[in-house]
Enzyme design. Sequence first.
Site, PDB file in Angstrom:
ATOM      1  N   GLY A  15      35.000 -35.384  41.697  1.00  0.00           N
ATOM      2  CA  GLY A  15      35.598 -36.059  40.664  1.00  0.00           C
ATOM      3  C   GLY A  15      37.028 -35.570  40.693  1.00  0.00           C
ATOM      4  N   TYR A  16      38.011 -35.968  39.745  1.00  0.00           N
ATOM      5  CA  TYR A  16      39.476 -35.924  39.887  1.00  0.00           C
ATOM      6  C   TYR A  16      39.987 -35.171  38.826  1.00  0.00           C
ATOM      7  CZ  TYR A  16      38.940 -38.799  44.018  1.00  0.00           C
ATOM      8  OH  TYR A  16      38.639 -39.033  45.162  1.00  0.00           O
TER       9      TYR A  16
END
Lengths: 160, 160
Positions: free
Chosen positions: B28-29
């Site tokens: 994820g970011y």
Amino acid sequence: MPLEIERKFLVRGEGWRDQGEGIPYRQGYLSTVPDRTVRVRLVRDKGYLTIKGVSVGAARAEYEYEIPAVEAGEMLDNLCERPLIEKTRYRVEHQGLIWEVDEFDGDNAGLIIAEVELDAEDQAIILPDWVGNEVTDDPRYYNANLITDPFTSWSRESNH
Amino acid sequence: MPLEIERKFLVRGEGWRDQGEGIPYRQGYLSTVPDRTVRVRLVRDKGYLTIKGVSVGAARAEYEYEIPAVEAGEMLDNLCERPLIEKTRYRVEHQGLIWEVDEFDGDNAGLIIAEVELDAEDQAIILPDWVGNEVTDDPRYYNANLITDPFTSWSRESNH
């Protein structure tokens, strides 16, 4: 999950100044989104990457990793949002607690903030007489927001 | 500054599949801003935090740090942008180079991308016959953009 619990106050007067030398901090942000701030910090010869979640009262999820100082410097120079935050941090002992007093420079010159880290949100503390209004819940004083809205851009309009 | 040089291709057919088991990646970011992406990745029992700068051709500044898997998992669960990227990565050897074939799941199901990491931008490579169009310069296929604009939202409109 590691939690950071801290309270933040504005500083008045100079009573905190004679307790030792300050250390220059240089820091910037890869994300200033309040839900997930990512900070790069360079303190002397040490680099740090710090991820913080959203604040709930005085508590906030915080993950910090030491990284090579050279790489922290490169990210500050090339990747982080502008402007960077430059400040000098003083550690001041008062009644058994360590206060961190940050004197800002650059676009935030004139701002001095004192922070104290606590073990619990309801921990009783004795305030030093050089501490003024509490700003723990005031988003203007989040370091991430001091980039998008530096102190010098709004300090003359408000009272403190 | 550490640089990452890689080329990316769409995959056609199944010729790459029988070279070993895939490894599940969950990522994820914390920032999807192209100038400074910050990725959290969990691969089996290892966590990673990766910072990338803007791409110049096939090259990109990249800093990667191993972090505790538990903390990577917490950041994925609580802090990262939605949706997460879930994919299975296969390592496929071809003519002396290692290709990483990513088969995406979730909102990007149906997408399969092959990446090869190079020592120089002009390095000659022999393409496997299961490799299709090159998408190195196509921002739609950046993993960070597959969050804001997942494959299933646009794959039916375009040709590939």
